[in-house]
Design an enzyme around this catalytic site. Structure first.
Site, PDB file in Angstrom:
ATOM      1  N   GLY A 307      49.496  45.983  43.189  1.00 32.71           N
ATOM      2  CA  GLY A 307      48.529  46.150  41.595  1.00 32.71           C
ATOM      3  C   GLY A 307      47.965  47.669  41.379  1.00 32.71           C
ATOM      4  N   SER A 308      46.501  47.510  41.936  1.00 30.97           N
ATOM      5  CA  SER A 308      45.776  49.044  41.097  1.00 30.97           C
ATOM      6  C   SER A 308      45.773  49.967  42.271  1.00 30.97           C
ATOM      7  CB  SER A 308      43.864  48.674  40.420  1.00 30.97           C
ATOM      8  OG  SER A 308      44.561  47.221  39.589  1.00 30.97           O
ATOM      9  N   THR A 309      46.776  49.419  43.136  1.00 34.77           N
ATOM     10  CA  THR A 309      46.528  51.125  43.857  1.00 34.77           C
ATOM     11  C   THR A 309      47.189  52.156  43.606  1.00 34.77           C
ATOM     12  OG1 THR A 309      48.139  49.514  45.271  1.00 34.77           O
ATOM     13  CG2 THR A 309      45.863  50.179  45.392  1.00 34.77           C
ATOM     14  N   GLU A 584      40.988  45.055  37.522  1.00 36.21           N
ATOM     15  CA  GLU A 584      42.095  44.078  36.589  1.00 36.21           C
ATOM     16  C   GLU A 584      41.699  42.552  36.560  1.00 36.21           C
ATOM     17  OE1 GLU A 584      42.287  45.855  38.953  1.00 36.21           O
ATOM     18  OE2 GLU A 584      44.267  44.441  40.009  1.00 36.21           O
TER      19      GLU A 584
END
Length: 586
Positions: A307-309, A584
């Site tokens: 994900g957003s990492t 998100e």
């Protein structure tokens, strides 16, 4: 008178007058008898020659089998220690019960009592003893010493005790996935016990003895070969950090009614793994009714879409290649982006954001617009240098390499989704190691499970000024207006990135199954630790990494820095209690 005359007449009868005695004996009969005797003596001589000369070795061995034994002298397995010398695994002497089935009376009146003490049925005990002509059989291995002594006190002929080594794990479930366990033969089966089997196991010795029919040793017939004990192994793990991280993770998993979770704590200077915890876990001292899921060291063996990492790596490449500066504006309105029939969207229509704000707000649209200015090869190489797609250096069984497909196969939509963490996979340890790039001014540090006292050189991924700029972005993401305000820690500045990713099921994604992440570092100016947290399938109404995983990071970071003696770098203030902003749309 007449009787005496009769006896005298009988004595006077000539020998040859008897028809039987007077008959001639055939010559062949005497020859046959002589030949038979000669053959018998020849057979005996041949047999004696075979036994004494030709087959001597065989008969010597058969004789020795009946009175001589080679006893194995077990080696003591090496201890597993934490970085401070605290024992994580050690061997203690335990008695095992064995029997010579030929000597055991299956109808002995005390056999039922022995079965009860050994926690088995009488029929099972008799079945183990009814093994034909074997002269050795295990009844039960590694029983408690008081129980073994009570069995011995029953005085049942043919049942004996033998000392062995039994493994003990003082820290139980908190360190189970790191240390692993051994089997009843004292051989490593999981974790460090398996990975370092050669170093820990040592080499057994031997003793050749003569025994009497009761199994008692009469004398030694050969010099004793002493065992070589295994060597102790000192891990990088800090038992106190491990214990706290495990129990804080357990609390979070239970609070959010999640399926499970993992925590990895790295020393940013040396690359040492200070803690590696998973929940649910198991007690390595009691492995009855143990399931496969409990044995998995999920932080190393499970891979997932992060994900957003992944967004900070895109921002770092943009800065490093000169495509953007931290204050470069990016138009994200109207908060949606159409590509190849797919809609990429943000939670809110932010309008114009700087690169710093893209990371702070976790904008998908802003990240994609940055990524699409790059060549696929450049993005792939940056991900690869950060360690994605490669198995970590730790010699741990089952450690995964994750998945990063070759850039030549990427379609534009795949390059876009990979920029915010979909379409590639990683383990939690890989993700934590990748963030050492930002903690060590652009160098990825090699990780280790063994104690390493000095800083090590890393692999250059970004320029130092690029890593420091991204570190400031991570601090913004964990501060006011960011998605991870609950990651803040009293007394220490922190930075990090949240992530919330849908879980894959088959070829698609589950409708209501998520993983919540937070990866961060502290203190920001001179990072000492990198901590990655993952909570699998939170199911208590909150799913975002900023609300589920970030608080775990906060507590673990504060405790770890205190234990390492890192001085606070900011005034001690209560943590900001605020609802974490969602990242998100997931």
């Amino acid at each position: 008178m007449s009787a005496r005359l009769g006896r005298a007449a009988a004595r006077s009868i000539p020998y040859g007058s008897s028809p039987l005695l007077a008959s001639a004996t055939p010559v062949w009969r005497s020859r046959f008898i002589v030949a038979g005797l000669a053959l018998a003596f020849a057979g005996l001589a041949a047999r004696a020659a075979y036994v004494q000369v030709i087959g001597n070795d065989f008969f010597q061995r058969q004789g020795e089998v009946r009175y001589a034994r080679t006893l194995e002298l077990p080696a003591s397995r090496g201890r597993v220690l934490d970085r401070n010398g605290e024992i994580l695994a050690t061997s203690v002497v335990a008695q095992s019960v064995w029997a010579d089935p030929e000597d055991v009376d299956l109808n002995h009146p005390r056999l039922a009592e022995a079965a009860r003490l050994l926690q088995m049925s009488l029929s099972e005990l008799r079945r183990r003893l009814d093994v034909g002509e074997r002269n050795f059989v295990w009844i039960k291995r590694q029983v408690d010493d008081p129980v073994a002594r009570r069995v011995q006190a029953l005085g049942i002929k043919g049942i004996y005790l033998r000392p062995e080594y039994k493994r003990q794990y003082p820290h139980g479930e908190a360190v189970a996935h790191v240390v692993g366990f051994t089997n009843v033969e004292d051989r490593g089966q999981e974790g460090v016990e398996l990975a370092f089997e050669r170093e820990l196991s040592g080499r057994p010795g031997s003793r050749r003895v003569i025994k009497d029919r009761l199994g008692r040793i009469v004398e030694d017939v050969r010099d004793i070969v002493p065992p070589v004990d295994g060597r102790d192994l000192q891990l990088s793990i800090d038992a106190k950090v491990q214990f706290f991280a495990y129990h804080r993770l357990k609390e979070a998993v239970q609070q959010h009614r999640a399926r499970g979770g993992s925590v990895v704590v790295l020393d940013a200077l040396t690359g040492e793994v200070l803690a590696l915890a998973n929940y649910p876990s198991y007690d390595p001292n009691d492995r009855r009714r143990l399931g496969g899921d409990q044995l998995r060291n999920a932080a190393l063996t499970d891979s997932f879409e992060p994900g957003s990492t992944m967004k900070p790596f895109v921002a770092a490449l943009a800065l490093d290649s000169g495509l953007a500066r931290p204050d470069t504006p990016i138009h994200t309105a109207p908060g949606r982006l159409q590509m190849a029939g797919f809609t990429i969207s943000d939670v809110h229509p932010y309008g114009v954001l700087t690169v710093e704000q893209v990371i702070q707000k976790s904008s998908n649209v802003g990240t994609v617009k940055l990524a699409m200015q790059m060549q696929p090869r450049d993005l792939w190489e940056a991900y690869t240098r950060a360690g994605f797609g490669h198995r970590p250096e730790v010699p741990f069984p089952g450690a995964t390499s994750g998945r990063l497909r070759p850039y030549k196969t990427w379609r534009p939509i795949e390059q876009a989704t990979m920029s915010y963490g979909y379409g590639l996979s990683t383990s939690l340890l890989q993700l934590a190691q990748a963030y050492t790039v930002f903690a060590r001014d652009g160098e990825r540090v090699p990780v280790t499970l063994l104690r390493r006292d000095t800083p090590v050189a890393g692999v250059r991924v970004y320029r130092p000024e690029t890593a420091r700029a991204v570190r400031h972005m991570l601090q913004l993401a964990a501060g006011p207006g960011g998605t991870a305000q609950l990651a803040q820690t009293a007394g220490y500045s922190v930075g990090g990135k949240t992530g919330t990713a849908r879980k894959q099921e088959g070829r698609g994604y589950a409708a209501r199954k998520y993983r919540a992440f937070f990866v961060g570092l502290a203190p920001v100016e001179q990072p000492r630790v990198v901590i990655a947290v993952m909570v699998d399938e939170p199911n208590n109404g909150v799913i975002y990494g900023g609300a589920v995983a970030a608080p775990v990071f906060s507590d673990v970071a504060q405790q770890t820095l205190r234990l390492l003696g890192v001085p606070p770098d900011m005034s001690v203030q209560p943590r900001i209690v605020a609802e974490a902003l969602p990242e998100e749309p997931v």
